[in-house]
Design an enzyme around this catalytic site. Structure first.
Site, PDB file in Angstrom:
ATOM      1  N   GLU A 143     -37.860   7.536 -21.451  1.00  0.00           N
ATOM      2  CA  GLU A 143     -37.483   8.822 -21.739  1.00  0.00           C
ATOM      3  C   GLU A 143     -38.479   9.578 -22.343  1.00  0.00           C
ATOM      4  OE1 GLU A 143     -34.764   7.733 -25.043  1.00  0.00           O
ATOM      5  OE2 GLU A 143     -33.550   6.710 -23.654  1.00  0.00           O
ATOM      6  N   ASN A 189     -38.619   4.162 -17.450  1.00  0.00           N
ATOM      7  CA  ASN A 189     -37.435   3.837 -17.843  1.00  0.00           C
ATOM      8  C   ASN A 189     -36.686   5.408 -18.388  1.00  0.00           C
ATOM      9  OD1 ASN A 189     -34.897   2.203 -17.876  1.00  0.00           O
ATOM     10  ND2 ASN A 189     -35.313   2.061 -20.102  1.00  0.00           N
ATOM     11  N   HIS A 225     -26.147   5.105 -18.978  1.00  0.00           N
ATOM     12  CA  HIS A 225     -25.300   4.962 -20.077  1.00  0.00           C
ATOM     13  C   HIS A 225     -24.320   6.167 -19.821  1.00  0.00           C
ATOM     14  CE1 HIS A 225     -27.609   2.375 -22.596  1.00  0.00           C
ATOM     15  NE2 HIS A 225     -28.821   3.093 -22.557  1.00  0.00           N
ATOM     16  N   GLU A 255     -29.800  -0.355 -18.106  1.00  0.00           N
ATOM     17  CA  GLU A 255     -28.875  -0.599 -19.394  1.00  0.00           C
ATOM     18  C   GLU A 255     -27.539  -0.178 -19.237  1.00  0.00           C
ATOM     19  OE1 GLU A 255     -30.834   1.756 -22.628  1.00  0.00           O
ATOM     20  OE2 GLU A 255     -32.944   1.125 -21.797  1.00  0.00           O
ATOM     21  N   ASP A 257     -23.783   0.973 -19.281  1.00  0.00           N
ATOM     22  CA  ASP A 257     -22.598   0.882 -19.952  1.00  0.00           C
ATOM     23  C   ASP A 257     -21.841   2.039 -19.871  1.00  0.00           C
ATOM     24  OD1 ASP A 257     -23.950   2.563 -21.838  1.00  0.00           O
ATOM     25  OD2 ASP A 257     -23.957   1.171 -23.631  1.00  0.00           O
TER      26      ASP A 257
END
Ligand code: GLA
Length: 336
Positions: A143, A189, A225, A255, A257
């Protein structure tokens, strides 16, 4: 209960893992080592049956591994690596350079640029050396690029770089990680980068430049996300993944979700809508030659960061009783 859930997941023979392995793919999730999970054998049993790659949810981050200048603690990461080896699984290292999970001894003290750089150097060398030859890859930098596509000034680490040299700290992070373990794959990432937009353009151009300069970087992670009803442009995701793959980078969904607001009842249509989000992203990964891993942030709705931190819930493939949701079936059917 355990027997019932195992049957509901299809026993040991037809699992996400068995199907992914036939295709040479990694499928996995973030592992949490808190008392709640350590006391729950079903959690670890499900990991090893259904998945072949683990990313630690917390224990390899800066604050967990390096809580004071002279104190390193690798015990959590070692446990995960042992569990993975025991069960023929891989581990994604996560993460070396991030504006969060930075302990107070780094954040609260006013160091010179040179000292901060030395702290980051020592951290990366020590952590990567400890886990040398034990990991599939490292999320070296997490990030670091803003919504506007530019390198962000958020957090402590960009302070290492003066004005127009902003970004040197990132390049050095990759070089140092590579020196410590020349065989481990090094990833960048980020979130909000699955479609073509300003941010993913920024990430794309930045990594392209790194490669041109010979900085060792091998892959890009897409966190994903998202929420169950946010519009996702499937074509844009596919085009975006393709351009990264065309650079010769490996792609991992790292990641994923898909949150559902707590006040929305978990009805069949809502869960189908959630599954459709998984279908779009995992489908795009499968359509991309160098996309080799698909991980969710957690594996069961019983333990998910979004319950505490957001007004959403139930984001994963298995419900809180480890029973498969429509999203699980969609991911599994894509692996057919
Ligand atoms: C980011 C980080 C992860 C995790 C999640 C959710 O995406 O990369 O390590 O902290 O947020 O909390």
């Amino acid at each position: 209960m355990i027997l019932f859930a195992t049957q509901a997941l299809g026993g040991n023979s037809d699992t996400l893992r068995s199907r992914a392995e036939k295709k040479g793919l990694f499928i996995g999730g973030a592992m949490r080592l808190y008392k709640e999970t350590l006391d729950d054998p079903k959690y670890f049993e499900t990991f090893k049956n259904e998945f072949n790659v683990i990313v630690p949810e917390h224990v390899m981050k800066f604050d967990a591994t390096h809580s004071s200048e002279k104190t390193y603690d690798f015990s959590g990461g070692d446990l995960i690596v042992d569990f993975a080896n025991h069960n023929s699984m891989k581990v994604r290292g996560h993460t070396l350079v991030w504006h969060e999970a930075v302990p107070p001894w780094v954040n609260q003290y006013k160091y010179s640029r040179r000292k901060l750089k030395a702290i980051l150097h020592d951290h990366i060398l020590s952590v990567v050396t400890h886990f040398k030859s034990k990991l599939l890859c490292w999320d070296v930098v997490n990030e670091a690029i803003g919504e506007d596509g530019k390198i962000s000034r958020e957090g402590i680490w960009p302070r290492i770089d003066k004005g127009k040299h902003l970004g040197d700290y990132i390049k050095n992070a990759y070089r140092w990680a590579h020196q410590a373990d020349p065989d481990v794959l090094l990833f960048y990432n980020d979130y909000g980068t699955e479609e073509i937009n300003k941010k993913s353009d920024g990430v794309y151009n930045f990594i392209k430049d790194l490669k041109k300069e010979g900085v060792p970087i091998h892959g890009v992670g897409f966190q994903v996300h998202i929420s169950y009803n946010e519009p996702l442009n499937e074509e844009s995701i596919r085009e975006n993944f393709k351009r990264f793959s065309d650079l010769g980078l490996l792609l991992h969904i790292t990641e994923m979700d898909v949150g559902i607001p707590k006040d929305v009842p978990l009805t069949p249509p809502v869960l189908e809508q959630q599954a459709e989000q998984y279908r779009k992203v995992f489908g795009a990964c499968l359509a991309t030659p160098l996309c080799q891993a698909f991980l969710t942030w957690g594996i069961t709705d019983k333990y998910t960061w979004i319950n505490q931190v957001t007004d959403m819930t139930a984001p994963l493939l298995l419900d809180e009783f480890y029973l498969p949701k429509p999203a699980y079936r969609v991911v599994k059917s894509l692996l057919d």
